[in-house]
Design an enzyme around this catalytic site. Structure first.
Site, PDB file in Angstrom:
ATOM      1  N   SER A 188      34.808  37.649  48.874  1.00  0.00           N
ATOM      2  CA  SER A 188      35.487  36.420  48.482  1.00  0.00           C
ATOM      3  C   SER A 188      34.954  35.165  49.143  1.00  0.00           C
ATOM      4  O   SER A 188      35.173  34.063  48.622  1.00  0.00           O
ATOM      5  CB  SER A 188      36.986  36.549  48.784  1.00  0.00           C
ATOM      6  OG  SER A 188      37.217  36.739  50.173  1.00  0.00           O
ATOM      7  N   HIS A 216      38.125  39.940  43.113  1.00  0.00           N
ATOM      8  CA  HIS A 216      37.322  38.852  42.559  1.00  0.00           C
ATOM      9  C   HIS A 216      36.330  39.328  41.504  1.00  0.00           C
ATOM     10  O   HIS A 216      35.594  38.519  40.945  1.00  0.00           O
ATOM     11  CB  HIS A 216      36.586  38.109  43.677  1.00  0.00           C
ATOM     12  CG  HIS A 216      37.462  37.155  44.423  1.00  0.00           C
ATOM     13  ND1 HIS A 216      37.763  35.896  43.960  1.00  0.00           N
ATOM     14  CD2 HIS A 216      38.119  37.292  45.598  1.00  0.00           C
ATOM     15  CE1 HIS A 216      38.561  35.282  44.813  1.00  0.00           C
ATOM     16  NE2 HIS A 216      38.796  36.114  45.821  1.00  0.00           N
ATOM     17  N   LYS A 247      44.262  36.262  39.777  1.00  0.00           N
ATOM     18  CA  LYS A 247      43.064  35.432  39.686  1.00  0.00           C
ATOM     19  C   LYS A 247      42.657  35.279  38.220  1.00  0.00           C
ATOM     20  O   LYS A 247      43.237  34.479  37.503  1.00  0.00           O
ATOM     21  CB  LYS A 247      41.970  36.011  40.572  1.00  0.00           C
ATOM     22  CG  LYS A 247      42.347  35.989  42.062  1.00  0.00           C
ATOM     23  CD  LYS A 247      41.289  36.576  42.948  1.00  0.00           C
ATOM     24  CE  LYS A 247      41.613  36.383  44.416  1.00  0.00           C
ATOM     25  NZ  LYS A 247      42.861  37.038  44.862  1.00  0.00           N
TER      26      LYS A 247
END
Length: 406
Positions: A188, A216, A247
């Protein structure tokens, strides 16, 4: 006016530490979003180009997700009223878990309240003090905390160093207890991709459990955003897949995918699952709609990667360090601009904001001393005009502050 509570000495040590942050120049105040999470939005009353959000695919305000949330609220209400194991499991929660499991190509899935809870709750519940955890040195804080909570013996291998990981596996292979190897799919802070395939092969060789945190990578890598495990064609070799709903999916929560036995075990033993009220039905409905969009709108992911490639190249051409020198090289929409000094980094971030670009400064202890950076994240919904404007702001502010030569 100073309150009586503020004068009490019991928490004076916290004030001292905050004063130290101010002295270092790394103290910050929370930016407050005044409108929707979008490529251009308003923070603290100022209109800015937003390069700080995890909203990779622009789903935070997608009409289909909004409609799903409203419909579920009208049908099921605003809350579930209990933890999942007592009275808080609704049909829509099960539908979401089945949706994710099918998307990932695994037997089963369990949804947690956050990606942090998914990581920490899983690691701490499936291992004990007689076991071993092998963890990449740059793994996410939730993995580190979960490892500590498990009380297992922790071995840390150098970042993405396959040989070092194998050396550690060899050292513990004859020790009693289970062995679990964990890596992020996408790291990240630097935006580089973990060597999931090679680490999975090591786990096969030494009989270790393989776990990947794909927070991610979810919605970013793999077919239609199935993640790094799919990207490396390693689904059959990875025992535990962790993902996020907060996300690219655009909502809230985390999840764990794997075998039916793994998920049933987590239902019984994962403490964040056992002791947290389940998601509001609107959130579950939103996530279901998001996975439909991943399947049906692959052009969003292509736009994300097109924007990312252009942004990285322009930053590199301007002379910014976007990783690969003193830090790993970014390979994803996470693009760090390495500055080094914490104070200088935070000052640059504030200057960018004043000039109309939201790009967060990140310093110690989130990253090591001397590796402070501006972390930027590209999305599929940024227009070329917005990207060019942000790039010009970066160049202009960098020249004014001495980070780039005129």
């Amino acid at each position: 006016m100073t309150t009586a509570a503020a004068k009490r000495p019991q928490l004076a040590h916290l004030t001292a530490q905050l004063d130290d942050l101010r002295e270092r120049g790394t103290f910050f105040k929370l930016r407050v979003l005044d409108d929707q999470q979008a490529p251009v939005c308003t923070y603290d009353g100022k209109r800015v180009i937003n390069l700080a959000s995890n909203n990779y695919l622009g789903l935070c305000n997608h009409p289909k997700l909004e409609e799903a949330a409203i419909a579920a609220t009208k049908k099921y209400g605003v809350g579930s009223g209990a933890v999942r194991t007592i009275a808080g499991t609704m049909h829509i929660h099960m539908e979401l878990e089945e949706k994710i499991a099918a998307f990932k190509g695994v037997e089963a899935c369990v949804v947690f309240q956050s990606g942090f809870a998914a990581n920490a709750g899983t690691v701490s519940s499936i291992l004990g003090k007689e076991d071993f955890i092998l963890s990449d040195e740059l793994n996410h804080a939730s993995i580190i905390d979960g490892a500590r909570l498990s009380k297992a013996k922790i071995k840390v291998f150098r970042h993405k160093d396959i040989a070092h990981a194998e050396q550690l596996l060899q050292e513990v292979q004859n020790e009693p207890g289970r062995k679990l190897l964990i890596t992020d799919g996408v790291f990240s802070m630097d935006g580089d991709i973990g060597p999931v395939d090679k680490l999975a092969d090591l786990c096969e060789k030494y009989g270790a459990i393989m776990m990947v945190d794909d927070a991610h990578a979810s919605g970013v890598l793999g077919r239609n955003g199935r993640g790094s495990v799919d990207h490396f064609h390693a689904t059959d070799k990875v025992d535990v897949q962790v993902g996020t709903l907060s996300k690219a999916i655009g909502a809230l929560g985390g999840y764990v995918c794997g075998s039916r036995d793994l998920i049933d075990y987590l239902y019984h033993r994962a403490r964040p699952f056992l002791f947290s009220t389940s998601h509001p039905p609107s959130v579950a409905a939103t996530c279901i709609a998001a996975f439909d969009i991943l399947e049906n709108e692959p052009d969003r992911i292509q736009r994300l990667w097109d924007n990312t490639a252009y942004f990285k190249q322009q930053l590199t051409d301007a002379g910014f360090d976007v990783g690969g020198n003193t830090t790993p090289k970014s390979e994803t929409p996470i693009t760090p601009i390495i500055i080094g000094d914490g104070r200088r980094t935070m000052d640059f971030s504030r200057a960018l904001f004043d000039a109309g670009v939201m790009a967060t400064g990140i310093a110690f202890p989130t990253v090591p001393e001397g590796k402070a950076r501006i972390r930027t994240i590209m999305t599929s919904e940024h227009t070329r005009e917005q990207i060019d404007q942000a790039l010009e702001t970066f160049r202009s502010v960098a020249r004014k502050t001495g980070l780039l030569q005129s």
